[in-house]
Design a protein around this motif. Structure first.
Motif, mmCIF file in Angstrom:
data_model
loop_
_atom_site.group_PDB
_atom_site.id
_atom_site.type_symbol
_atom_site.label_atom_id
_atom_site.label_comp_id
_atom_site.label_asym_id
_atom_site.label_seq_id
_atom_site.Cartn_x
_atom_site.Cartn_y
_atom_site.Cartn_z
ATOM 1 N N ALA A 180 21.621 26.688 -18.219
ATOM 2 C CA ALA A 180 20.780 26.207 -17.640
ATOM 3 C C ALA A 180 20.948 25.025 -16.360
ATOM 4 C CB ALA A 180 19.398 25.723 -18.584
ATOM 5 N N SER B 73 15.093 24.673 -17.807
ATOM 6 C CA SER B 73 15.093 25.227 -19.104
ATOM 7 C C SER B 73 15.929 26.498 -19.651
ATOM 8 C CB SER B 73 14.112 24.837 -19.670
ATOM 9 O OG SER B 73 12.333 25.857 -18.857
ATOM 10 N N LYS B 74 15.776 27.351 -18.548
ATOM 11 C CA LYS B 74 15.897 28.606 -18.459
ATOM 12 C C LYS B 74 17.832 29.152 -18.006
ATOM 13 C CE LYS B 74 14.699 33.574 -16.984
ATOM 14 N NZ LYS B 74 13.815 34.613 -16.511
ATOM 15 N N LEU C 65 22.023 22.812 -26.386
ATOM 16 C CA LEU C 65 21.199 22.815 -26.715
ATOM 17 C C LEU C 65 20.717 24.187 -27.548
ATOM 18 C CD1 LEU C 65 19.733 21.682 -23.349
ATOM 19 C CD2 LEU C 65 21.016 20.048 -25.212
ATOM 20 N N GLU D 198 14.542 24.755 -27.822
ATOM 21 C CA GLU D 198 13.713 23.589 -27.366
ATOM 22 C C GLU D 198 14.513 22.771 -26.009
ATOM 23 O OE1 GLU D 198 13.538 24.789 -31.083
ATOM 24 O OE2 GLU D 198 11.884 26.115 -29.817
ATOM 25 N N GLY D 199 15.472 22.787 -25.994
ATOM 26 C CA GLY D 199 16.177 21.927 -25.110
ATOM 27 C C GLY D 199 17.203 20.662 -25.510
ATOM 28 N N ASN D 200 16.794 20.652 -27.424
ATOM 29 C CA ASN D 200 17.473 19.409 -27.667
ATOM 30 C C ASN D 200 18.599 19.649 -28.203
ATOM 31 O OD1 ASN D 200 14.944 18.566 -27.320
ATOM 32 N ND2 ASN D 200 14.330 19.986 -28.832
ATOM 33 N N GLY E 278 20.388 28.634 -27.097
ATOM 34 C CA GLY E 278 19.806 28.122 -26.625
ATOM 35 C C GLY E 278 20.722 28.023 -25.597
ATOM 36 N N SER E 279 21.501 27.044 -24.732
ATOM 37 C CA SER E 279 21.570 26.905 -23.617
ATOM 38 C C SER E 279 23.092 26.036 -23.815
ATOM 39 C CB SER E 279 20.839 26.030 -22.863
ATOM 40 O OG SER E 279 21.204 25.876 -21.446
#
Length: 332
Positions: free
Chosen positions: A148, A153-154, A204, A207-209, A220-221
């Motif tokens: 992202a 976040s995407k 991550l 949820e970006g954590n 996630g990312s």
């Protein structure tokens, strides 16, 4: 399951037979098998035999056209364009390589783009191949989105590596091969398969954590290497590998893992420069001086030296997970 010892020849044969058994052509299977051999030779397990059953599964489900015939065109004297036909990147690169290298020698610089393509394995091996031809090689490949933008976040871009192969009188002087992410996504896939935790700063969760759980990381990312600088490098790769080649953007490409979606149809871009034409013959001397300034320092090493060092250790036999061998043999 216990590990089994295999030679590099045996690894290449196993990979080729598996892909042919899955329905790939002999040409495509041989090209991908050579790439698998080189990955295992250099200790890059995440791009070696681990990927072979994924390749085979993708041939069977239609994510990769294992019988594609690459179409090569040369619209300009210095430009080569290859349509991989939704097939493997490796045979498409092979199909255009001689025209690409010839264009660089004839014009001082040559560019080859590949589209409707797929994972090309270890990008540094393609840069090394260009350097072995006596040319300065710069390579780009895009991948399905997994990073992202900073503040977002995407995922928009993939791990999007670039590689540089620097030629010398006795072969490549060094090869730089790095991705936009802190670590290759295939390494997280490997950790997930083996039930191992990942390292801090790699990924991550959804949820970006930050997470150390490989399974959660895959939902996630990826974390860009160097923050905004890493995302910028990945964006540069996207411009060359997707926009310039006419390939599918990473944000629109189907995953390289799993069977969801059709062919990802991502792309690659390769640039080759005839060094003496632009340096007035001084390229080799300056590269040697630059390399010596690094290697003359205790504890310092040239980029890619670990992979080169691994080759001596894998010249005999390599320990391979017996369970992985069984999964591969199931396609033969």
């Amino acid at each position: 399951m216990p590990y089994m010892m295999m030679t590099l020849d045996g690894i290449e044969t196993l990979a080729r037979d598996c892909l042919i058994g899955a329905g790939a052509s002999e040409t495509a299977a041989a090209s991908v098998a050579r790439s698998t051999r080189m990955a295992e030779r250099d200790g890059v397990r995440s791009h070696g035999l681990m990927y072979v059953p994924i390749y085979a599964e993708h041939v069977q489900c239609g994510k990769v056209n294992g019988n594609a015939t690459p179409l090569v065109e040369q619209p300009k004297p210095g430009a080569v364009r290859v349509d991989a036909g939704s097939g493997f990147a490796h045979p498409a690169i092979d199909a255009g390589f001689d025209a690409f290298a010839g264009a660089a020698r004839d014009n001082g610089i040559g560019v080859m783009t590949v589209f409707n393509s797929y994972n090309c394995g270890v990008l540094g091996h393609h840069a090394e191949r260009i350097a072995e031809a006596g040319l300065l090689g710069l390579c780009f490949t895009n991948a399905p989105a997994s990073i992202a933008p900073i503040g977002g976040s995407k995922p928009v871009i993939g791990t999007n590596p670039f590689a540089l192969g620097v030629p010398g009188g006795d072969g490549p002087v060094f090869v730089i091969d790095q991705s936009a992410s802190a670590i290759a996504k295939s390494e997280i896939m490997l950790r997930n398969r083996e039930g191992e935790a990942i390292e801090p700063g790699w990924a991550l969760d959804a949820e970006g954590n930050e997470t150390l759980d490989a399974a959660e990381a895959l939902k996630g990312s990826m974390v860009p290497s160097g923050g905004a600088k890493g995302f910028g490098a990945g964006l540069m790769v996207e411009i060359f590998a997707a926009c310039l080649s006419g390939a599918v953007l990473g944000k629109d490409a189907s995953p390289f893992s799993g069977t969801v979606g059709g062919p990802p149809n991502t792309g690659q871009c390769f640039i080759a420069v005839e060094p003496d034409a632009l340096s007035g013959g001084g390229f080799g001397e300056r590269v040697s001086a630059l390399a010596a300034a690094i290697t003359d320092q205790d504890g310092a090493r040239l980029p890619g030296s670990r992979r080169v060092g691994a080759r001596a250790k894998t010249a005999g036999e390599i320990a391979v997970d017996g369970g992985l061998i069984e999964r591969i043999r199931a396609f033969v």
